[in-house]
Design an enzyme around this catalytic site. Structure first.
Site, short mmCIF file in Angstrom:
data_model
loop_
_atom_site.label_atom_id
_atom_site.label_comp_id
_atom_site.label_asym_id
_atom_site.label_seq_id
_atom_site.Cartn_x
_atom_site.Cartn_y
_atom_site.Cartn_z
N TYR A 91 0.86 -1.19 0.00
CA TYR A 91 0.00 0.00 0.00
C TYR A 91 0.89 1.23 0.00
CZ TYR A 91 -3.32 3.53 1.78
OH TYR A 91 -4.10 4.66 1.96
N ASP B 223 9.42 2.93 -0.79
CA ASP B 223 8.40 3.61 0.01
C ASP B 223 8.70 3.28 1.48
OD1 ASP B 223 4.73 3.64 0.17
OD2 ASP B 223 6.29 4.49 1.46
N LYS C 112 5.14 9.51 8.69
CA LYS C 112 5.06 8.97 10.06
C LYS C 112 6.19 9.47 10.97
CE LYS C 112 2.65 5.03 8.11
NZ LYS C 112 1.25 5.14 8.51
P1 KE4 Z 1 -0.53 8.50 4.60
O1 KE4 Z 1 -1.05 9.22 3.40
O2 KE4 Z 1 -1.60 7.70 5.33
O3 KE4 Z 1 0.27 9.42 5.55
O4 KE4 Z 1 0.58 7.45 4.10
C1 KE4 Z 1 0.22 6.50 3.11
C2 KE4 Z 1 1.18 5.35 3.17
C3 KE4 Z 1 2.18 5.25 2.22
N1 KE4 Z 1 3.06 4.23 2.24
C4 KE4 Z 1 3.00 3.28 3.20
C5 KE4 Z 1 4.01 2.17 3.19
C6 KE4 Z 1 2.01 3.33 4.21
O5 KE4 Z 1 1.96 2.37 5.16
C7 KE4 Z 1 1.08 4.38 4.20
C8 KE4 Z 1 -0.03 4.50 5.24
N2 KE4 Z 1 -0.06 3.48 6.23
C9 KE4 Z 1 -1.35 3.21 6.82
C10 KE4 Z 1 -1.18 2.04 7.77
N3 KE4 Z 1 -1.18 0.80 7.10
C11 KE4 Z 1 -1.93 4.42 7.49
C12 KE4 Z 1 -3.12 4.14 8.37
C13 KE4 Z 1 -4.39 4.63 7.76
O6 KE4 Z 1 -4.58 4.51 6.52
O7 KE4 Z 1 -5.22 5.14 8.55
#
Ligand code: KE4
Length: 427
Positions: free
Chosen positions: A143, A238, A266
Protein backbone atom coordinates in the site's frame (compact mmCIF):
# COMPACT_ATOMS: atom_id res chain seq x y z
CA UNK A 1 -25.86 1.74 29.28
CA UNK A 2 -23.81 2.84 26.24
CA UNK A 3 -20.13 3.49 26.72
CA UNK A 4 -18.82 6.92 25.79
CA UNK A 5 -17.08 5.35 22.76
CA UNK A 6 -20.41 3.90 21.63
CA UNK A 7 -22.16 7.25 22.14
CA UNK A 8 -19.48 9.10 20.20
CA UNK A 9 -19.50 6.51 17.41
CA UNK A 10 -23.31 6.80 17.11
CA UNK A 11 -22.86 10.54 16.61
CA UNK A 12 -19.80 10.20 14.39
CA UNK A 13 -21.43 7.94 11.80
CA UNK A 14 -24.07 10.61 11.18
CA UNK A 15 -21.53 13.22 10.06
CA UNK A 16 -18.32 11.40 9.09
CA UNK A 17 -18.23 8.57 6.52
CA UNK A 18 -18.11 5.37 8.57
CA UNK A 19 -17.67 7.55 11.65
CA UNK A 20 -13.94 7.88 11.09
CA UNK A 21 -11.45 9.98 9.17
CA UNK A 22 -9.52 6.93 7.98
CA UNK A 23 -11.24 3.60 7.25
CA UNK A 24 -9.10 1.20 9.28
CA UNK A 25 -10.02 3.07 12.49
CA UNK A 26 -13.67 1.98 12.14
CA UNK A 27 -12.87 -1.54 13.46
CA UNK A 28 -14.98 -3.02 10.61
CA UNK A 29 -12.49 -5.89 10.23
CA UNK A 30 -12.95 -6.86 13.88
CA UNK A 31 -16.71 -6.32 14.17
CA UNK A 32 -16.95 -3.96 17.09
CA UNK A 33 -17.36 -0.31 18.04
CA UNK A 34 -14.07 1.54 17.86
CA UNK A 35 -12.50 2.81 21.02
CA UNK A 36 -12.31 6.62 21.04
CA UNK A 37 -8.93 7.66 22.39
CA UNK A 38 -8.54 10.86 24.40
CA UNK A 39 -4.94 10.75 25.54
CA UNK A 40 -1.64 8.97 25.40
CA UNK A 41 1.69 8.80 27.17
CA UNK A 42 4.71 6.60 26.53
CA UNK A 43 3.44 3.12 25.56
CA UNK A 44 -0.12 3.83 26.71
CA UNK A 45 -3.30 5.25 25.23
CA UNK A 46 -6.41 6.10 27.24
CA UNK A 47 -9.94 5.89 25.89
CA UNK A 48 -12.90 8.14 26.66
CA UNK A 49 -14.24 5.58 29.15
CA UNK A 50 -11.12 5.77 31.27
CA UNK A 51 -9.58 2.50 30.04
CA UNK A 52 -5.79 2.30 29.66
CA UNK A 53 -4.20 0.19 26.94
CA UNK A 54 -0.68 -0.81 26.00
CA UNK A 55 -0.52 0.65 22.51
CA UNK A 56 1.03 -1.13 19.51
CA UNK A 57 -0.54 1.14 16.87
CA UNK A 58 1.51 4.21 17.91
CA UNK A 59 -0.46 6.30 15.40
CA UNK A 60 0.55 3.70 12.75
CA UNK A 61 4.26 4.13 13.44
CA UNK A 62 5.27 7.76 14.15
CA UNK A 63 5.73 7.39 17.92
CA UNK A 64 9.17 5.78 17.84
CA UNK A 65 9.96 7.12 21.32
CA UNK A 66 6.46 6.53 22.66
CA UNK A 67 3.53 8.92 22.94
CA UNK A 68 3.77 12.52 24.10
CA UNK A 69 7.54 12.73 24.23
CA UNK A 70 8.26 15.82 26.33
CA UNK A 71 11.09 17.15 24.12
CA UNK A 72 8.89 16.97 21.03
CA UNK A 73 5.96 18.55 22.86
CA UNK A 74 8.13 21.44 24.07
CA UNK A 75 9.43 22.02 20.53
CA UNK A 76 5.88 22.10 19.15
CA UNK A 77 4.72 24.59 21.79
CA UNK A 78 7.73 26.85 21.20
CA UNK A 79 7.14 26.81 17.44
CA UNK A 80 3.40 27.41 17.80
CA UNK A 81 4.03 30.47 19.96
CA UNK A 82 5.73 32.09 16.95
CA UNK A 83 2.81 31.35 14.65
CA UNK A 84 1.23 28.23 13.14
CA UNK A 85 2.00 28.72 9.45
CA UNK A 86 3.33 31.44 7.15
CA UNK A 87 3.23 29.99 3.63
CA UNK A 88 6.74 31.30 3.29
CA UNK A 89 10.25 29.87 3.47
CA UNK A 90 11.58 29.25 6.98
CA UNK A 91 14.94 28.39 8.54
CA UNK A 92 13.67 25.17 10.07
CA UNK A 93 12.87 23.75 6.63
CA UNK A 94 16.49 24.32 5.61
CA UNK A 95 17.67 22.68 8.83
CA UNK A 96 15.40 19.67 8.23
CA UNK A 97 16.56 19.25 4.62
CA UNK A 98 20.22 19.54 5.65
CA UNK A 99 19.76 17.12 8.57
CA UNK A 100 18.21 14.51 6.26
CA UNK A 101 20.53 14.91 3.27
CA UNK A 102 23.71 15.05 5.35
CA UNK A 103 22.83 11.79 7.10
CA UNK A 104 21.04 9.70 4.45
CA UNK A 105 23.48 8.80 1.65
CA UNK A 106 20.71 8.16 -0.89
CA UNK A 107 19.18 11.60 -0.26
CA UNK A 108 20.82 14.43 -2.23
CA UNK A 109 17.68 16.62 -2.27
CA UNK A 110 14.33 16.39 -0.49
CA UNK A 111 10.89 18.01 -0.67
CA UNK A 112 8.54 18.10 2.32
CA UNK A 113 4.83 17.33 1.85
CA UNK A 114 1.97 16.56 4.25
CA UNK A 115 1.40 12.82 4.05
CA UNK A 116 2.81 9.55 2.79
CA UNK A 117 0.23 9.56 0.01
CA UNK A 118 1.48 12.92 -1.23
CA UNK A 119 5.08 11.77 -0.98
CA UNK A 120 4.42 8.68 -3.11
CA UNK A 121 2.24 10.52 -5.63
CA UNK A 122 4.97 13.15 -6.08
CA UNK A 123 7.84 10.67 -6.26
CA UNK A 124 6.06 8.76 -9.03
CA UNK A 125 5.45 12.00 -10.93
CA UNK A 126 9.14 12.91 -10.60
CA UNK A 127 10.13 9.43 -11.83
CA UNK A 128 7.84 9.73 -14.84
CA UNK A 129 9.12 13.24 -15.53
CA UNK A 130 12.75 12.15 -15.29
CA UNK A 131 12.44 9.02 -17.47
CA UNK A 132 9.76 10.25 -19.86
CA UNK A 133 8.05 6.90 -19.31
CA UNK A 134 4.51 6.25 -18.01
CA UNK A 135 4.37 2.78 -16.48
CA UNK A 136 5.01 1.98 -12.81
CA UNK A 137 5.42 -1.47 -11.27
CA UNK A 138 4.05 -2.01 -7.76
CA UNK A 139 3.50 -5.19 -5.75
CA UNK A 140 0.23 -6.84 -4.79
CA UNK A 141 -0.39 -6.31 -1.09
CA UNK A 142 1.80 -3.23 -0.86
CA UNK A 143 0.00 0.00 0.00
CA UNK A 144 1.38 3.36 -1.02
CA UNK A 145 -1.40 5.73 0.00
CA UNK A 146 -4.61 6.53 -1.82
CA UNK A 147 -3.53 8.44 -4.95
CA UNK A 148 -5.45 7.17 -7.99
CA UNK A 149 -2.56 5.40 -9.71
CA UNK A 150 -1.81 3.38 -6.58
CA UNK A 151 -5.38 2.10 -6.03
CA UNK A 152 -4.96 -0.96 -8.24
CA UNK A 153 -6.85 -4.22 -7.74
CA UNK A 154 -4.53 -6.94 -6.55
CA UNK A 155 -5.33 -9.70 -8.98
CA UNK A 156 -4.02 -13.22 -9.39
CA UNK A 157 -0.69 -13.65 -11.08
CA UNK A 158 1.00 -10.83 -12.86
CA UNK A 159 -1.22 -8.07 -14.13
CA UNK A 160 -0.02 -5.99 -17.04
CA UNK A 161 -2.72 -3.34 -16.87
CA UNK A 162 -4.02 -2.04 -13.59
CA UNK A 163 -7.71 -2.29 -12.78
CA UNK A 164 -8.96 0.30 -10.27
CA UNK A 165 -9.49 -1.03 -6.75
CA UNK A 166 -11.76 1.84 -5.79
CA UNK A 167 -14.88 3.44 -7.19
CA UNK A 168 -14.19 6.86 -8.61
CA UNK A 169 -10.83 5.91 -10.12
CA UNK A 170 -11.02 6.03 -13.92
CA UNK A 171 -9.45 3.09 -15.81
CA UNK A 172 -7.05 5.56 -17.36
CA UNK A 173 -5.53 6.39 -13.98
CA UNK A 174 -4.46 2.81 -13.30
CA UNK A 175 -3.80 1.60 -16.83
CA UNK A 176 -0.09 2.31 -16.43
CA UNK A 177 0.20 0.69 -13.01
CA UNK A 178 1.47 -2.88 -13.30
CA UNK A 179 1.19 -5.40 -10.47
CA UNK A 180 3.92 -7.87 -9.63
CA UNK A 181 4.20 -10.49 -6.89
CA UNK A 182 6.21 -9.53 -3.79
CA UNK A 183 9.38 -11.62 -3.40
CA UNK A 184 9.01 -12.91 -6.98
CA UNK A 185 11.68 -11.33 -9.19
CA UNK A 186 10.45 -13.39 -12.13
CA UNK A 187 7.13 -11.53 -12.03
CA UNK A 188 9.02 -8.25 -12.28
CA UNK A 189 11.20 -9.50 -15.13
CA UNK A 190 8.07 -10.59 -16.97
CA UNK A 191 6.55 -7.11 -16.73
CA UNK A 192 9.75 -5.45 -17.91
CA UNK A 193 9.86 -7.88 -20.84
CA UNK A 194 6.23 -7.17 -21.77
CA UNK A 195 6.72 -3.41 -21.53
CA UNK A 196 10.26 -2.73 -22.78
CA UNK A 197 11.53 0.82 -22.18
CA UNK A 198 8.10 1.84 -20.83
CA UNK A 199 8.59 1.44 -17.08
CA UNK A 200 9.48 4.66 -15.25
CA UNK A 201 9.86 3.07 -11.82
CA UNK A 202 9.41 0.12 -9.54
CA UNK A 203 7.92 1.18 -6.19
CA UNK A 204 8.21 -1.18 -3.25
CA UNK A 205 7.76 -1.27 0.49
CA UNK A 206 11.25 -2.66 1.26
CA UNK A 207 9.61 -4.46 4.17
CA UNK A 208 5.94 -4.84 3.34
CA UNK A 209 3.76 -3.82 6.27
CA UNK A 210 0.33 -3.38 4.72
CA UNK A 211 -0.49 -7.02 4.08
CA UNK A 212 0.74 -7.68 7.55
CA UNK A 213 4.55 -7.63 7.79
CA UNK A 214 6.23 -9.55 4.99
CA UNK A 215 10.01 -9.50 4.80
CA UNK A 216 11.97 -9.25 1.56
CA UNK A 217 13.41 -12.64 0.61
CA UNK A 218 17.23 -12.72 0.47
CA UNK A 219 18.27 -11.11 -2.80
CA UNK A 220 14.84 -9.65 -3.57
CA UNK A 221 15.72 -5.99 -3.05
CA UNK A 222 19.12 -6.39 -4.71
CA UNK A 223 17.33 -8.08 -7.61
CA UNK A 224 14.99 -5.10 -7.97
CA UNK A 225 18.01 -2.78 -8.00
CA UNK A 226 19.59 -4.88 -10.77
CA UNK A 227 16.40 -5.11 -12.86
CA UNK A 228 15.83 -1.35 -12.62
CA UNK A 229 19.41 -0.66 -13.72
CA UNK A 230 19.15 -3.14 -16.60
CA UNK A 231 15.87 -1.62 -17.80
CA UNK A 232 16.56 2.09 -17.26
CA UNK A 233 13.86 2.34 -14.57
CA UNK A 234 14.10 4.05 -11.18
CA UNK A 235 13.83 2.18 -7.88
CA UNK A 236 11.55 3.91 -5.37
CA UNK A 237 11.63 2.73 -1.74
CA UNK A 238 8.40 3.61 0.01
CA UNK A 239 9.81 3.99 3.53
CA UNK A 240 6.77 5.65 5.07
CA UNK A 241 6.74 2.84 7.65
CA UNK A 242 10.33 1.50 7.58
CA UNK A 243 12.04 4.91 7.40
CA UNK A 244 13.86 5.83 10.64
CA UNK A 245 12.43 2.62 12.17
CA UNK A 246 14.52 -0.29 10.85
CA UNK A 247 17.55 1.97 11.27
CA UNK A 248 18.08 5.72 11.05
CA UNK A 249 18.61 5.15 7.32
CA UNK A 250 15.59 2.86 7.15
CA UNK A 251 15.53 -0.25 5.00
CA UNK A 252 18.03 1.33 2.59
CA UNK A 253 20.61 1.22 5.39
CA UNK A 254 19.35 -2.02 6.97
CA UNK A 255 19.53 -4.00 3.69
CA UNK A 256 22.30 -1.94 2.05
CA UNK A 257 20.36 -1.10 -1.11
CA UNK A 258 20.43 2.40 -2.63
CA UNK A 259 17.07 3.55 -4.06
CA UNK A 260 16.91 6.33 -6.64
CA UNK A 261 13.98 7.94 -4.81
CA UNK A 262 12.59 7.38 -1.33
CA UNK A 263 9.38 8.42 0.40
CA UNK A 264 8.96 9.12 4.10
CA UNK A 265 6.12 9.82 6.50
CA UNK A 266 5.06 8.97 10.06
CA UNK A 267 8.31 9.08 12.13
CA UNK A 268 9.59 12.08 10.13
CA UNK A 269 6.66 14.09 11.51
CA UNK A 270 6.59 12.53 15.01
CA UNK A 271 2.80 12.47 14.80
CA UNK A 272 2.34 15.76 12.96
CA UNK A 273 1.24 15.72 9.28
CA UNK A 274 4.57 15.37 7.44
CA UNK A 275 5.66 13.39 4.41
CA UNK A 276 8.76 13.77 2.27
CA UNK A 277 10.23 12.49 -0.96
CA UNK A 278 13.72 12.82 -2.29
CA UNK A 279 16.75 11.12 -3.74
CA UNK A 280 19.17 11.73 -6.60
CA UNK A 281 19.78 15.44 -7.29
CA UNK A 282 19.36 15.07 -11.08
CA UNK A 283 15.82 13.74 -10.49
CA UNK A 284 14.78 16.17 -7.76
CA UNK A 285 16.05 19.19 -9.71
CA UNK A 286 13.21 18.52 -12.14
CA UNK A 287 10.67 19.39 -9.41
CA UNK A 288 9.09 22.86 -9.58
CA UNK A 289 10.06 25.59 -9.36
CA UNK A 290 13.50 24.59 -10.68
CA UNK A 291 12.12 22.01 -13.07
CA UNK A 292 8.92 21.17 -14.88
CA UNK A 293 7.53 18.44 -12.58
CA UNK A 294 4.83 20.34 -10.75
CA UNK A 295 4.11 19.70 -7.06
CA UNK A 296 3.01 22.12 -4.34
CA UNK A 297 1.39 22.32 -0.89
CA UNK A 298 0.00 25.08 1.32
CA UNK A 299 1.24 23.46 4.53
CA UNK A 300 4.30 21.65 3.19
CA UNK A 301 7.20 22.22 5.59
CA UNK A 302 4.82 23.72 8.14
CA UNK A 303 7.00 25.20 10.92
CA UNK A 304 5.13 23.53 13.80
CA UNK A 305 5.18 20.14 12.07
CA UNK A 306 8.86 20.63 11.24
CA UNK A 307 9.59 21.38 14.89
CA UNK A 308 8.07 18.04 15.88
CA UNK A 309 9.75 16.11 13.08
CA UNK A 310 13.21 17.63 13.36
CA UNK A 311 13.23 17.10 17.13
CA UNK A 312 12.49 13.40 16.71
CA UNK A 313 14.79 12.86 13.70
CA UNK A 314 17.68 14.70 15.39
CA UNK A 315 17.17 12.69 18.60
CA UNK A 316 17.19 9.38 16.70
CA UNK A 317 20.38 10.41 14.88
CA UNK A 318 22.12 11.42 18.10
CA UNK A 319 20.87 8.45 20.16
CA UNK A 320 21.38 5.20 18.21
CA UNK A 321 20.70 3.40 21.48
CA UNK A 322 16.99 4.00 20.78
CA UNK A 323 17.23 1.31 18.08
CA UNK A 324 19.13 -1.13 20.29
CA UNK A 325 16.70 -0.71 23.18
CA UNK A 326 13.57 -0.81 21.02
CA UNK A 327 14.74 -3.84 19.06
CA UNK A 328 15.62 -5.63 22.31
CA UNK A 329 12.10 -5.08 23.62
CA UNK A 330 10.62 -6.13 20.27
CA UNK A 331 12.73 -9.31 20.32
CA UNK A 332 11.37 -10.08 23.82
CA UNK A 333 7.82 -9.56 22.59
CA UNK A 334 8.01 -11.44 19.29
CA UNK A 335 10.16 -14.21 20.80
CA UNK A 336 7.68 -14.57 23.64
CA UNK A 337 4.77 -14.71 21.20
CA UNK A 338 6.52 -17.39 19.13
CA UNK A 339 7.20 -19.46 22.24
CA UNK A 340 3.56 -19.25 23.37
CA UNK A 341 2.22 -20.14 19.91
CA UNK A 342 4.46 -23.21 19.86
CA UNK A 343 3.62 -24.19 23.44
CA UNK A 344 -0.11 -24.08 22.70
CA UNK A 345 0.32 -25.67 19.30
CA UNK A 346 -1.29 -22.79 17.42
CA UNK A 347 -0.57 -22.84 13.65
CA UNK A 348 0.24 -19.14 13.34
CA UNK A 349 3.02 -17.34 11.48
CA UNK A 350 4.96 -14.52 13.07
CA UNK A 351 6.89 -12.26 10.71
CA UNK A 352 9.04 -9.58 12.29
CA UNK A 353 12.13 -7.43 11.77
CA UNK A 354 13.40 -4.89 14.27
CA UNK A 355 10.48 -3.19 15.98
CA UNK A 356 7.92 -4.17 13.32
CA UNK A 357 5.99 -7.43 13.13
CA UNK A 358 2.67 -9.24 12.63
CA UNK A 359 1.00 -12.45 13.65
CA UNK A 360 -0.83 -14.24 10.82
CA UNK A 361 -3.52 -16.77 11.69
CA UNK A 362 -2.31 -19.24 9.10
CA UNK A 363 0.30 -22.03 9.30
CA UNK A 364 2.31 -20.05 6.75
CA UNK A 365 4.81 -19.30 5.48
CA UNK A 366 3.75 -15.77 4.53
CA UNK A 367 6.05 -14.36 1.87
CA UNK A 368 3.50 -12.62 -0.35
CA UNK A 369 -0.04 -11.26 -0.61
CA UNK A 370 -1.74 -14.51 -1.66
CA UNK A 371 -0.26 -16.31 1.37
CA UNK A 372 -1.21 -13.43 3.68
CA UNK A 373 -4.78 -13.54 2.36
CA UNK A 374 -4.91 -17.18 3.42
CA UNK A 375 -5.09 -16.06 7.06
CA UNK A 376 -8.16 -16.70 9.20
CA UNK A 377 -9.47 -13.18 9.64
CA UNK A 378 -12.32 -14.37 11.87
CA UNK A 379 -9.81 -15.78 14.33
CA UNK A 380 -7.78 -12.60 14.06
CA UNK A 381 -10.93 -10.67 15.08
CA UNK A 382 -11.45 -12.96 18.13
CA UNK A 383 -7.79 -12.49 19.12
CA UNK A 384 -8.07 -8.72 18.64
CA UNK A 385 -11.21 -8.44 20.80
CA UNK A 386 -9.69 -10.58 23.54
CA UNK A 387 -6.47 -8.54 23.59
CA UNK A 388 -8.39 -5.25 23.63
CA UNK A 389 -10.53 -6.48 26.54
CA UNK A 390 -7.28 -7.31 28.34
CA UNK A 391 -5.75 -3.87 27.82
CA UNK A 392 -3.78 -4.36 24.61
CA UNK A 393 -4.45 -1.90 21.77
CA UNK A 394 -3.55 -3.60 18.45
CA UNK A 395 -4.18 -2.58 14.86
CA UNK A 396 -7.77 -3.66 14.11
CA UNK A 397 -6.87 -5.70 11.01
CA UNK A 398 -4.99 -8.89 10.16
CA UNK A 399 -3.20 -6.96 7.43
CA UNK A 400 -1.53 -4.32 9.58
CA UNK A 401 1.54 -4.28 11.80
CA UNK A 402 2.57 -4.32 15.43
CA UNK A 403 4.75 -1.27 16.18
CA UNK A 404 7.05 -1.25 19.22
CA UNK A 405 8.52 1.96 20.66
CA UNK A 406 11.39 2.80 22.96
CA UNK A 407 8.86 3.47 25.71
CA UNK A 408 7.75 -0.20 25.67
CA UNK A 409 9.75 -2.48 27.91
CA UNK A 410 9.79 -5.57 30.10
CA UNK A 411 6.61 -4.71 31.98
CA UNK A 412 4.50 -3.95 28.90
CA UNK A 413 5.89 -7.05 27.20
CA UNK A 414 5.02 -9.31 30.13
CA UNK A 415 1.47 -7.92 30.27
CA UNK A 416 1.05 -8.42 26.53
CA UNK A 417 2.31 -12.02 26.65
CA UNK A 418 0.06 -12.70 29.65
CA UNK A 419 -2.95 -11.52 27.64
CA UNK A 420 -1.89 -13.63 24.65
CA UNK A 421 -1.48 -16.72 26.84
CA UNK A 422 -4.95 -16.11 28.26
CA UNK A 423 -6.32 -16.03 24.73
CA UNK A 424 -4.49 -19.18 23.69
CA UNK A 425 -5.74 -21.03 26.82
CA UNK A 426 -9.30 -20.05 25.97
CA UNK A 427 -9.15 -21.56 22.46
P1 KE4 B 1 -0.53 8.50 4.60
O1 KE4 B 1 -1.05 9.22 3.40
O2 KE4 B 1 -1.60 7.70 5.33
O3 KE4 B 1 0.27 9.42 5.55
O4 KE4 B 1 0.58 7.45 4.10
C1 KE4 B 1 0.22 6.50 3.11
C2 KE4 B 1 1.18 5.35 3.17
C3 KE4 B 1 2.18 5.25 2.22
N1 KE4 B 1 3.06 4.23 2.24
C4 KE4 B 1 3.00 3.28 3.20
C5 KE4 B 1 4.01 2.17 3.19
C6 KE4 B 1 2.01 3.33 4.21
O5 KE4 B 1 1.96 2.37 5.16
C7 KE4 B 1 1.08 4.38 4.20
C8 KE4 B 1 -0.03 4.50 5.24
N2 KE4 B 1 -0.06 3.48 6.23
C9 KE4 B 1 -1.35 3.21 6.82
C10 KE4 B 1 -1.18 2.04 7.77
N3 KE4 B 1 -1.18 0.80 7.10
C11 KE4 B 1 -1.93 4.42 7.49
C12 KE4 B 1 -3.12 4.14 8.37
C13 KE4 B 1 -4.39 4.63 7.76
O6 KE4 B 1 -4.58 4.51 6.52
O7 KE4 B 1 -5.22 5.14 8.55
Amino acid sequence: MMSRSEELFARAVKRIPGGVNSPVRAYKNVGMTPRFIQGASGPYVFDVDGNQYIDYILSWGPMMQGHNNQEILNAVVRAAENGLSYGAATEIEVEMAELLCENLPHLEMVRMVNSGTEAVMSAIRAARGFTGRDKVIKFMGCYHGHSDAMLVKAGSGVMTAGVPDSAGVPEGCTRDTLSAVYNDLGSVEELFARCPKQVAAVIVEPVAANMGVVLPAPGFLAGLRRLCDENGALLIFDEVITGFRLAFGGAAEYYGIRPDLVTYGKIIGAGMPVGAYGGRREIMELVAPCGNVYQAGTLSGNPVAMAAGITQVRYLLEHPEVYEETNRTAELLFGGMEELLQRYGRPCTLNHVGSLGSIFFTPGPVHNYAQAKGSDTEEFARYFRWMLDHGIHLAPSQFEAIFVSRSHGKETTEKTLEALEGYLKEQ
